[in-house]
Design a protein around this motif. Structure first.
Motif, PDB file in Angstrom:
ATOM      1  N   PRO A   1      45.405  14.484   4.491  1.00 49.40           N
ATOM      2  CA  PRO A   1      44.212  13.949   5.151  1.00 49.40           C
ATOM      3  C   PRO A   1      43.633  12.730   4.433  1.00 49.40           C
ATOM      4  O   PRO A   1      42.972  11.903   5.056  1.00 49.40           O
ATOM      5  N   GLU A   2      43.875  12.617   3.115  1.00 51.00           N
ATOM      6  CA  GLU A   2      43.337  11.496   2.349  1.00 51.00           C
ATOM      7  C   GLU A   2      44.243  10.259   2.397  1.00 51.00           C
ATOM      8  O   GLU A   2      43.816   9.159   2.025  1.00 51.00           O
ATOM      9  N   VAL A   3      45.505  10.424   2.822  1.00 46.73           N
ATOM     10  CA  VAL A   3      46.481   9.331   2.740  1.00 46.73           C
ATOM     11  C   VAL A   3      46.050   8.120   3.564  1.00 46.73           C
ATOM     12  O   VAL A   3      46.016   6.986   3.068  1.00 46.73           O
ATOM     13  N   LEU A   4      45.718   8.331   4.837  1.00 50.74           N
ATOM     14  CA  LEU A   4      45.385   7.206   5.703  1.00 50.74           C
ATOM     15  C   LEU A   4      44.058   6.530   5.333  1.00 50.74           C
ATOM     16  O   LEU A   4      43.980   5.300   5.364  1.00 50.74           O
ATOM     17  N   PRO A   5      42.998   7.284   4.979  1.00 50.47           N
ATOM     18  CA  PRO A   5      41.790   6.596   4.489  1.00 50.47           C
ATOM     19  C   PRO A   5      42.050   5.759   3.235  1.00 50.47           C
ATOM     20  O   PRO A   5      41.527   4.652   3.105  1.00 50.47           O
ATOM     21  N   ILE A   6      42.865   6.279   2.306  1.00 52.29           N
ATOM     22  CA  ILE A   6      43.198   5.512   1.107  1.00 52.29           C
ATOM     23  C   ILE A   6      44.034   4.295   1.474  1.00 52.29           C
ATOM     24  O   ILE A   6      43.853   3.198   0.927  1.00 52.29           O
ATOM     25  N   TYR A   7      44.953   4.459   2.427  1.00 55.35           N
ATOM     26  CA  TYR A   7      45.777   3.346   2.918  1.00 55.35           C
ATOM     27  C   TYR A   7      44.900   2.252   3.516  1.00 55.35           C
ATOM     28  O   TYR A   7      45.091   1.055   3.263  1.00 55.35           O
ATOM     29  N   THR A   8      43.915   2.646   4.290  1.00 55.87           N
ATOM     30  CA  THR A   8      43.020   1.685   4.932  1.00 55.87           C
ATOM     31  C   THR A   8      42.245   0.864   3.909  1.00 55.87           C
ATOM     32  O   THR A   8      42.000  -0.329   4.106  1.00 55.87           O
ATOM     33  N   GLU A   9      41.837   1.508   2.817  1.00 60.95           N
ATOM     34  CA  GLU A   9      41.013   0.836   1.812  1.00 60.95           C
ATOM     35  C   GLU A   9      41.837   0.150   0.726  1.00 60.95           C
ATOM     36  O   GLU A   9      41.283  -0.468  -0.189  1.00 60.95           O
ATOM     37  N   LEU A  10      43.168   0.263   0.801  1.00 66.85           N
ATOM     38  CA  LEU A  10      44.045  -0.343  -0.199  1.00 66.85           C
ATOM     39  C   LEU A  10      44.046  -1.864  -0.077  1.00 66.85           C
ATOM     40  O   LEU A  10      44.136  -2.411   1.027  1.00 66.85           O
ATOM     41  N   LYS A  11      43.946  -2.548  -1.203  1.00 67.31           N
ATOM     42  CA  LYS A  11      44.010  -4.011  -1.203  1.00 67.31           C
ATOM     43  C   LYS A  11      45.435  -4.448  -0.844  1.00 67.31           C
ATOM     44  O   LYS A  11      46.410  -3.868  -1.334  1.00 67.31           O
ATOM     45  N   ASN A  12      45.569  -5.459   0.014  1.00 63.12           N
ATOM     46  CA  ASN A  12      46.871  -5.937   0.506  1.00 63.12           C
ATOM     47  C   ASN A  12      47.717  -4.781   1.035  1.00 63.12           C
ATOM     48  O   ASN A  12      48.803  -4.508   0.531  1.00 63.12           O
ATOM     49  N   PRO A  13      47.222  -4.037   2.043  1.00 57.03           N
ATOM     50  CA  PRO A  13      47.920  -2.828   2.492  1.00 57.03           C
ATOM     51  C   PRO A  13      49.248  -3.131   3.173  1.00 57.03           C
ATOM     52  O   PRO A  13      49.371  -4.083   3.932  1.00 57.03           O
ATOM     53  N   SER A  14      50.237  -2.321   2.869  1.00 62.32           N
ATOM     54  CA  SER A  14      51.519  -2.338   3.567  1.00 62.32           C
ATOM     55  C   SER A  14      52.113  -0.947   3.423  1.00 62.32           C
ATOM     56  O   SER A  14      51.740  -0.189   2.508  1.00 62.32           O
ATOM     57  N   LYS A  15      53.026  -0.598   4.320  1.00 65.13           N
ATOM     58  CA  LYS A  15      53.628   0.730   4.276  1.00 65.13           C
ATOM     59  C   LYS A  15      54.341   0.960   2.941  1.00 65.13           C
ATOM     60  O   LYS A  15      54.213   2.022   2.334  1.00 65.13           O
ATOM     61  N   LYS A  16      55.086  -0.047   2.483  1.00 64.01           N
ATOM     62  CA  LYS A  16      55.833   0.088   1.231  1.00 64.01           C
ATOM     63  C   LYS A  16      54.891   0.274   0.054  1.00 64.01           C
ATOM     64  O   LYS A  16      55.127   1.105  -0.832  1.00 64.01           O
ATOM     65  N   ARG A  17      53.809  -0.486   0.043  1.00 62.67           N
ATOM     66  CA  ARG A  17      52.837  -0.406  -1.060  1.00 62.67           C
ATOM     67  C   ARG A  17      52.165   0.967  -1.096  1.00 62.67           C
ATOM     68  O   ARG A  17      52.002   1.564  -2.161  1.00 62.67           O
ATOM     69  N   MET A  18      51.779   1.483   0.084  1.00 65.03           N
ATOM     70  CA  MET A  18      51.142   2.798   0.131  1.00 65.03           C
ATOM     71  C   MET A  18      52.136   3.904  -0.187  1.00 65.03           C
ATOM     72  O   MET A  18      51.781   4.904  -0.825  1.00 65.03           O
ATOM     73  N   GLN A  19      53.394   3.738   0.231  1.00 58.44           N
ATOM     74  CA  GLN A  19      54.408   4.744  -0.102  1.00 58.44           C
ATOM     75  C   GLN A  19      54.628   4.804  -1.606  1.00 58.44           C
ATOM     76  O   GLN A  19      54.833   5.884  -2.182  1.00 58.44           O
ATOM     77  N   ASN A  20      54.550   3.658  -2.269  1.00 61.30           N
ATOM     78  CA  ASN A  20      54.655   3.634  -3.729  1.00 61.30           C
ATOM     79  C   ASN A  20      53.479   4.351  -4.376  1.00 61.30           C
ATOM     80  O   ASN A  20      53.645   5.067  -5.377  1.00 61.30           O
ATOM     81  N   VAL A  21      52.283   4.167  -3.812  1.00 61.71           N
ATOM     82  CA  VAL A  21      51.109   4.908  -4.293  1.00 61.71           C
ATOM     83  C   VAL A  21      51.364   6.406  -4.190  1.00 61.71           C
ATOM     84  O   VAL A  21      51.115   7.169  -5.139  1.00 61.71           O
ATOM     85  N   ALA A  22      51.884   6.836  -3.039  1.00 64.44           N
ATOM     86  CA  ALA A  22      52.143   8.259  -2.808  1.00 64.44           C
ATOM     87  C   ALA A  22      53.229   8.792  -3.747  1.00 64.44           C
ATOM     88  O   ALA A  22      53.086   9.879  -4.330  1.00 64.44           O
TER      89      ALA A  22
END
Length: 450
Positions: free
Chosen positions: A251-272
């Motif tokens: 449930p927290e993944v997409l809100p964190i993705y939205t607030e991520l600086k320079n968001p991209s799928k690859k960048r958020m997947q690396n966060v995860a």
């Protein structure tokens, strides 16, 4: 002159056609989408629009890690006592990999339609029933998570402040005090990204817990008497649910993705991936040392097994309490988002609603924690119901429904993997619920001191 006139006319027609084409694209877009012209290709791309991301990569890792790490770490030694070390390591590894894969499905689904809320993905896949289902499961899971964190406060905080007045040492009063003085102010922050600093401090407290418990377990293992039983019965009624509960952060993944600086799928997947790997290591080390200390006598809340008078353990307890307390506001954000999506989907941000929902949620969770007798029941119930729904079932089904047939046919390898993933989730849920009900009905307890 005529040549110049017709050239200008042709240029105007091209511009009009281009504008009409973009209006057609706009008309076909659904609520929550926007368009942005790609300067290199000239294509219209779907983007998130509800918030311009300002949270750094490191802070996003802290927030997601904090969402993963919580009370579940205290139940994993109990899970190992029920499975043995080898099977536990295999199951924990599988759960970590599957959790990362399910985040991949969520991010890909979100990227296709430009939606940054789990509930809206459910709405896109199944209409309003899907939205209600996703919001309800998120609410159930995160209320369970908040309850487990405050349950630890209820159990452990009285040991830290022994010697004060009796009413103040009563855990039922203390969870109310902590909720009002610490959790509520943090939960009233407007953006989840603001909690990055408290998440980092929370993680450092858990690292201290990990460092302290590891050598302590070796010392205790050498001085304990031989009454510790090394046998276990391989009962797994609560084992897999506890592991699933420990890795839920979806449930927290997409809100964190939205607030991520320079968001991209690859960048958020690396966060995860970084967050899950770090928590996997912490979980594994804690479970092994906790199990090697107490073997089959380990309880579902690991800290209960250690001395309540030892100075080091007093500090460890305090660190864990700080960590779980600071995690509660992070977990509260998705619940509030789910409630807002259900009750006020078209309303702009308003402080009265923002504050009222937080206060009501904390009041409800406090009541639940005061009257629930055993944290294992929270681990088991949430881990067997909402956890598989959020990790396996919903991400897989949403992915199958949202990613278009033209892009990935139903018989393509990614879609077949998603179908198998959903099936595994249903099997896991049915199996876990069945085992737990059998244990509740028969009254037989698995190994672990309960």
């Amino acid at each position: 002159m005529y040549h110049c006139y017709f050239a200008n006319k042709t240029k105007q027609n091209k511009i009009i056609l281009l504008i009409l084409h973009r209006f057609d694209a706009l008309e076909n877009m659904t609520e929550g989408d926007t368009f942005l012209l790609n300067k290199s290709s000239g294509k219209i791309e779907t983007q998130f629009t509800d918030f311009v991301g300002k949270t750094s990569f490191g802070m996003s890792v802290f927030n997601l890690s904090n969402a993963i790490l919580g009370s579940g770490i205290l139940g994993l030694a109990y899970a190992m006592a029920n499975t043995g070390i080898i099977l536990f390591v295999l199951l924990l590894t599988c759960m970590a990999i599957l959790s990362a894969y399910s985040i991949h499905l969520l991010l890909k689904s979100a990227g296709v339609v430009g939606i940054s809320a789990y509930e809206q993905l459910g709405n896109r896949a199944f209409g309003r029933p899907g939205k209600i289902l996703a919001a309800s499961i998120i609410t159930l899971n995160n209320i369970g998570a908040m309850s487990s964190y405050l349950f630890i406060v209820k159990i452990e905080l009285p040991h830290i402040i022994q010697g004060l007045l009796y009413w103040f040492v009563d855990g039922r009063y203390l969870i109310i005090i902590i909720s009002v003085l610490v959790i509520l102010p943090l939960a009233l922050m407007k953006r989840l990204g603001y909690l990055g600093y408290t998440s980092g401090f929370s993680l450092s407290c858990m690292v201290f817990f990990l460092i302290s418990v590891s050598p302590l377990s070796i010392h205790l293992h050498t001085v304990r008497d031989v009454n510790c039983k090394s046998d276990n019965y391989y009962h797994t009624a609560f084992t897999i649910p506890i592991m699933a509960f420990a890795f839920v952060c979806h449930p927290e993944v997409l809100p964190i993705y939205t607030e991520l600086k320079n968001p991209s799928k690859k960048r958020m997947q690396n966060v995860a991936n970084i967050s899950i790997l770090a928590m996997f290591v912490m979980y594994l080390v804690t479970a092994i040392f906790g199990y090697l200390t107490f073997y089959g006598n380990v309880k579902s809340e690991l800290l209960e097994m250690y001395s309540k008078k030892d100075t080091l353990m007093l500090c460890v307890r305090l660190a864990v309490l700080i960590a779980v307390t600071l995690t509660v506001p992070v977990v509260l954000f998705p619940i509030r988002r789910a409630v807002l999506q259900l009750l006020f989907p078209d309303k702009p941000f308003h402080w009265v609603r923002h504050i009222s929902i937080a206060v009501c949620l904390l009041f409800l969770v406090n009541l639940l924690v005061i009257f629930v007798p055993n944290i294992r029941d929270i681990f088991g119930f949430i881990g067997a119901t909402s956890a598989p729904s959020l990790i396996f079932i919903l991400p897989g089904i949403i992915y199958i429904c949202i990613v278009p047939e033209e892009q990935e046919p139903l018989k393509s390898r990614p879609k077949i993997q998603a179908i198998a993933f959903v099936t595994l989730g249903f099997i896991f849920m049915i199996m876990s619920i069945t085992f737990i009900i059998i244990e509740w009905v028969t009254g037989k307890k698995t190994s672990g001191g309960h």
